[in-house]
Design a protein around this motif. Structure first.
Motif, short mmCIF file in Angstrom:
data_model
loop_
_atom_site.label_atom_id
_atom_site.label_comp_id
_atom_site.label_asym_id
_atom_site.label_seq_id
_atom_site.Cartn_x
_atom_site.Cartn_y
_atom_site.Cartn_z
N ILE A 124 -8.27 -4.63 1.98
CA ILE A 124 -8.44 -3.23 1.56
C ILE A 124 -7.13 -2.68 1.00
O ILE A 124 -7.10 -2.01 -0.03
CB ILE A 124 -8.93 -2.38 2.76
CG1 ILE A 124 -10.36 -2.76 3.11
CG2 ILE A 124 -8.83 -0.89 2.43
CD1 ILE A 124 -10.86 -2.12 4.39
N ARG A 125 -6.03 -2.97 1.70
CA ARG A 125 -4.73 -2.49 1.21
C ARG A 125 -4.42 -3.06 -0.17
O ARG A 125 -3.94 -2.35 -1.06
CB ARG A 125 -3.63 -2.91 2.19
CG ARG A 125 -3.60 -2.12 3.50
CD ARG A 125 -2.64 -2.78 4.46
NE ARG A 125 -2.47 -2.00 5.69
CZ ARG A 125 -1.90 -2.48 6.79
NH1 ARG A 125 -1.46 -3.74 6.82
NH2 ARG A 125 -1.78 -1.72 7.86
N ARG A 126 -4.70 -4.34 -0.33
CA ARG A 126 -4.41 -4.98 -1.61
C ARG A 126 -5.27 -4.40 -2.72
O ARG A 126 -4.79 -4.08 -3.81
CB ARG A 126 -4.63 -6.49 -1.49
CG ARG A 126 -4.34 -7.26 -2.78
CD ARG A 126 -4.65 -8.73 -2.59
NE ARG A 126 -6.02 -8.90 -2.13
CZ ARG A 126 -6.42 -9.91 -1.35
NH1 ARG A 126 -5.56 -10.80 -0.93
NH2 ARG A 126 -7.69 -10.01 -0.99
N ASP A 127 -6.56 -4.25 -2.45
CA ASP A 127 -7.47 -3.78 -3.49
C ASP A 127 -7.21 -2.32 -3.86
O ASP A 127 -7.13 -1.97 -5.05
CB ASP A 127 -8.92 -3.96 -3.04
CG ASP A 127 -9.30 -5.42 -2.89
OD1 ASP A 127 -8.56 -6.27 -3.45
OD2 ASP A 127 -10.31 -5.72 -2.23
N LEU A 128 -7.06 -1.46 -2.85
CA LEU A 128 -6.80 -0.05 -3.14
C LEU A 128 -5.41 0.13 -3.75
O LEU A 128 -5.21 0.97 -4.63
CB LEU A 128 -6.94 0.78 -1.87
CG LEU A 128 -8.35 0.87 -1.28
CD1 LEU A 128 -8.36 1.73 -0.02
CD2 LEU A 128 -9.33 1.44 -2.30
N GLY A 129 -4.46 -0.68 -3.27
CA GLY A 129 -3.11 -0.60 -3.84
C GLY A 129 -3.09 -1.02 -5.29
O GLY A 129 -2.44 -0.38 -6.13
N SER A 130 -3.82 -2.08 -5.63
CA SER A 130 -3.85 -2.53 -7.02
C SER A 130 -4.52 -1.49 -7.91
O SER A 130 -4.13 -1.31 -9.07
CB SER A 130 -4.57 -3.88 -7.13
OG SER A 130 -5.92 -3.76 -6.72
N ARG A 131 -5.50 -0.77 -7.37
CA ARG A 131 -6.13 0.30 -8.15
C ARG A 131 -5.12 1.42 -8.44
O ARG A 131 -5.10 1.98 -9.54
CB ARG A 131 -7.33 0.87 -7.39
CG ARG A 131 -8.50 -0.08 -7.24
CD ARG A 131 -9.65 0.60 -6.52
NE ARG A 131 -10.68 -0.35 -6.11
CZ ARG A 131 -11.77 -0.02 -5.43
NH1 ARG A 131 -11.96 1.25 -5.07
NH2 ARG A 131 -12.65 -0.94 -5.09
N ALA A 132 -4.31 1.74 -7.43
CA ALA A 132 -3.30 2.79 -7.63
C ALA A 132 -2.27 2.36 -8.67
O ALA A 132 -1.85 3.16 -9.51
CB ALA A 132 -2.62 3.11 -6.30
N PHE A 133 -1.85 1.11 -8.61
CA PHE A 133 -0.91 0.61 -9.62
C PHE A 133 -1.54 0.67 -11.01
O PHE A 133 -0.89 1.04 -11.99
CB PHE A 133 -0.48 -0.82 -9.29
CG PHE A 133 0.74 -0.90 -8.41
CD1 PHE A 133 2.01 -0.83 -8.96
CD2 PHE A 133 0.61 -1.03 -7.03
CE1 PHE A 133 3.13 -0.90 -8.16
CE2 PHE A 133 1.73 -1.10 -6.22
CZ PHE A 133 3.00 -1.03 -6.78
N LYS A 134 -2.80 0.29 -11.08
CA LYS A 134 -3.48 0.30 -12.38
C LYS A 134 -3.59 1.72 -12.93
O LYS A 134 -3.45 1.94 -14.14
CB LYS A 134 -4.87 -0.32 -12.23
CG LYS A 134 -5.57 -0.60 -13.55
CD LYS A 134 -6.85 -1.39 -13.34
CE LYS A 134 -7.50 -1.73 -14.68
NZ LYS A 134 -8.73 -2.55 -14.50
N ALA A 179 0.83 -1.21 0.00
CA ALA A 179 0.00 0.00 0.00
C ALA A 179 0.86 1.26 0.00
O ALA A 179 0.56 2.24 -0.69
CB ALA A 179 -0.93 -0.01 1.21
N ALA A 180 1.97 1.23 0.76
CA ALA A 180 2.87 2.38 0.79
C ALA A 180 3.50 2.62 -0.58
O ALA A 180 3.64 3.77 -1.03
CB ALA A 180 3.96 2.16 1.84
N ALA A 181 3.88 1.54 -1.25
CA ALA A 181 4.45 1.68 -2.60
C ALA A 181 3.42 2.24 -3.57
O ALA A 181 3.73 3.08 -4.41
CB ALA A 181 4.96 0.33 -3.08
N ALA A 182 2.18 1.77 -3.44
CA ALA A 182 1.12 2.26 -4.33
C ALA A 182 0.88 3.75 -4.13
O ALA A 182 0.69 4.50 -5.09
CB ALA A 182 -0.16 1.47 -4.08
N LEU A 183 0.91 4.20 -2.87
CA LEU A 183 0.70 5.62 -2.58
C LEU A 183 1.84 6.48 -3.12
O LEU A 183 1.64 7.65 -3.46
CB LEU A 183 0.57 5.83 -1.07
CG LEU A 183 -0.75 5.39 -0.43
CD1 LEU A 183 -0.66 5.48 1.09
CD2 LEU A 183 -1.90 6.25 -0.94
#
Length: 482
Positions: free
Chosen positions: A166-176, A124-128
């Motif tokens: 939640i971290r995985r789903d929101l993080g994957s959205r940020a990567f996308k 999640a931190a990487a995605a942010l």
């Protein structure tokens, strides 16, 4: 009264032009990389002395750019872009990154994000952080990354697992949302027999059609078990329409690429990457191999081929070898017979050929038949042979004369130089002896030259380091004299 003589301008590192200082930083960075991959044991933390301690060399060997960054402000500005080009999620989860306390020049130099080892929190931190990494273009990840981050919510520990989800789903959205940044993918641990398509696994992280370079690490069942189907790779390769550089690193005896091409043939699918210019491939030897490569990459310019099995021709020359009219650079690596593969393709415009030989079991390479005589070496070719330090080359002069007659520039060097100084069983010393003696003699000559230079420049620390390194030799001499 005579006027005082003007002071001479101070001459030193700080007085050099900025362009020259930057060139120095670049060269030191290249030297750092060479040191870190040399096999020389290094300390993991800085010490006061630059000499050996506990059998390891100073931390600063291999960290020259870090040392330059501590000299002055100018060198620090020039060194910052080289200090952290690859970042991991755990670093991005650190408060210094999250609160913007890291120098902007360092952040702007980050080109690669490595998410191989990741927790839900660091993911999640990487995605942010993605939007704050303007130069990011390379992503290194493992196959099936999202599934490995954490479990789905369950009844026994609903709160914790919900947070992970939640971290995985929101993080994957940020990567996308930021996947258009990525032009190079490095994918590890791709199972050759997995049902999941690699294309589906990678689409959340990159626009596959925009990928220019991709590295695929394949692993799977071993010999004696079910052959690899390479199902995950086929749909992915069919979509890599603009890829220019592909690496397939295969740890299943090099069977993945032949299996992939055979599977495509059985399905009536043509796997052709017309934009591909560079291919690095680990594969088993098979006479149709170059036909597969020609079909896969008809416009290839550079080929790096590591053969996991011996190339043999059974005494027969191949019929109508496929042409590679654009190929200019070829590197063959593997066992002694890897160069036999040269007879199975027509390299009409080859300008550079490197043959990298592993150490043969018997320790001897006969250079007279290293390259099949049916292979015509083009005039102007640069042929470089790399052999193990303990490998004995037989009839090297014959190969050198053959190259001279064909107007081929021939060079030779050795790899794994420290192997000559490792312990060995007496049973293998018979054939390793001459090579070890030569390596030791070369080291002694180089040591005498270094000692002479250090003495002339009064390099006390260098002399001390050499004295410590030669202590075992001195101890042996002392024991022999008693």
């Amino acid at each position: 009264m005579s006027s005082a003589e003007p002071e001479e301008p101070r001459v030193g590192l700080s007085s050099l032009p900025r362009e020259l200082l930057r060139a120095i930083v670049v060269l030191v960075g290249a030297q750092d990389e060479a040191v870190r991959t040399s096999g020389v044991p290094l300390e993991t933390a800085p010490r006061d002395q630059a000499s050996q301690a506990n059998g390891k060399w100073s931390y600063w060997y291999g960290h020259g750019v870090s040392a330059l960054s501590l000299v002055n402000g100018t060198l620090r500005q020039l060194a910052l872009p080289f200090l952290c080009q690859t970042v991991k999620p755990t670093q991005l989860a650190h408060p210094l990154f999250q609160f913007g306390a890291v120098a902007s020049a360092l952040v702007a130099s980050i080109t690669e994000l490595d998410v191989i080892s990741v927790s839900s929190a660091s993911f999640a931190a990487a995605a942010l952080a993605l939007t704050n990494l303007p130069s990011l273009r390379i992503l290194t990840l493992c196959f099936n990354l999202l599934a490995e981050i954490g479990p789905l919510q369950n009844r026994s520990n609903g709160s914790r697992d919900a947070t992970v989800s939640i971290r995985r789903d929101l993080g994957s959205r940020a990567f996308k949302a930021n996947k258009s940044k990525i032009v190079e993918l490095r994918v590890k641990k791709i199972p050759s027999d997995h049902d999941m398509c690699a294309l589906q696994e990678l689409e959340p992280f990159a626009v596959v059609q925009s990928i220019r370079r991709i590295s695929l690490g394949v692993h799977g069942r071993r010999v004696g078990q079910v052959p690899p189907a390479c199902g995950p790779l086929l749909p992915l390769l069919l979509r890599l329409t603009n890829v220019q550089d592909i690496t397939i690193d295969d740890d299943i005896e090099g069977r993945a690429f032949p299996a992939l091409m055979l599977e495509a043939g059985l399905k009536g699918v043509s796997v052709t990457c017309t934009a591909l210019r560079s291919l690095k491939l680990t594969t088993m030897w098979d006479p149709p191999l170059f036909f597969f490569i020609h079909e896969f990459a008809p416009n290839l310019e550079r080929l790096d081929l590591t053969l996991t099995s011996a190339a043999t021709n059974n005494g027969e020359d191949p019929d109508d070898p496929p042409p590679f009219p654009r190929l200019t650079h070829l590197r063959l690596s593997g066992v002694r017979q890897c160069s036999v593969a040269l007879a199975y393709a027509d390299f009409v415009d080859l300008s550079s050929l490197e043959i990298f030989l592993e150490h043969p079991p018997h320790g001897i390479v006969d250079c007279d038949d290293l390259i099949p005589y049916s292979v015509v070496l083009p005039a102007g070719l640069r042929l470089h042979l790399r052999t193990h330090t303990l490998t004995v080359l037989k009839d090297l002069d014959i190969l050198e004369q053959r190259c001279r007659n064909a107007h081929v520039v021939f060079t030779h060097d050795k790899h794994s130089p420290l192997t000559a100084f490792a312990t060995a069983k007496p049973s293998v010393m018979a054939w390793q002896g001459p090579a070890r003696e030569a390596a030791v003699d070369e080291a002694l000559v180089a040591a005498r030259d270094r000692l002479s230079r250090m003495t002339s420049t009064e390099d006390k620390h260098g002399v001390l380091a050499m004295a410590q390194g030669l202590r075992k030799v001195a101890e042996g001499n002392l024991l022999a004299s008693l």
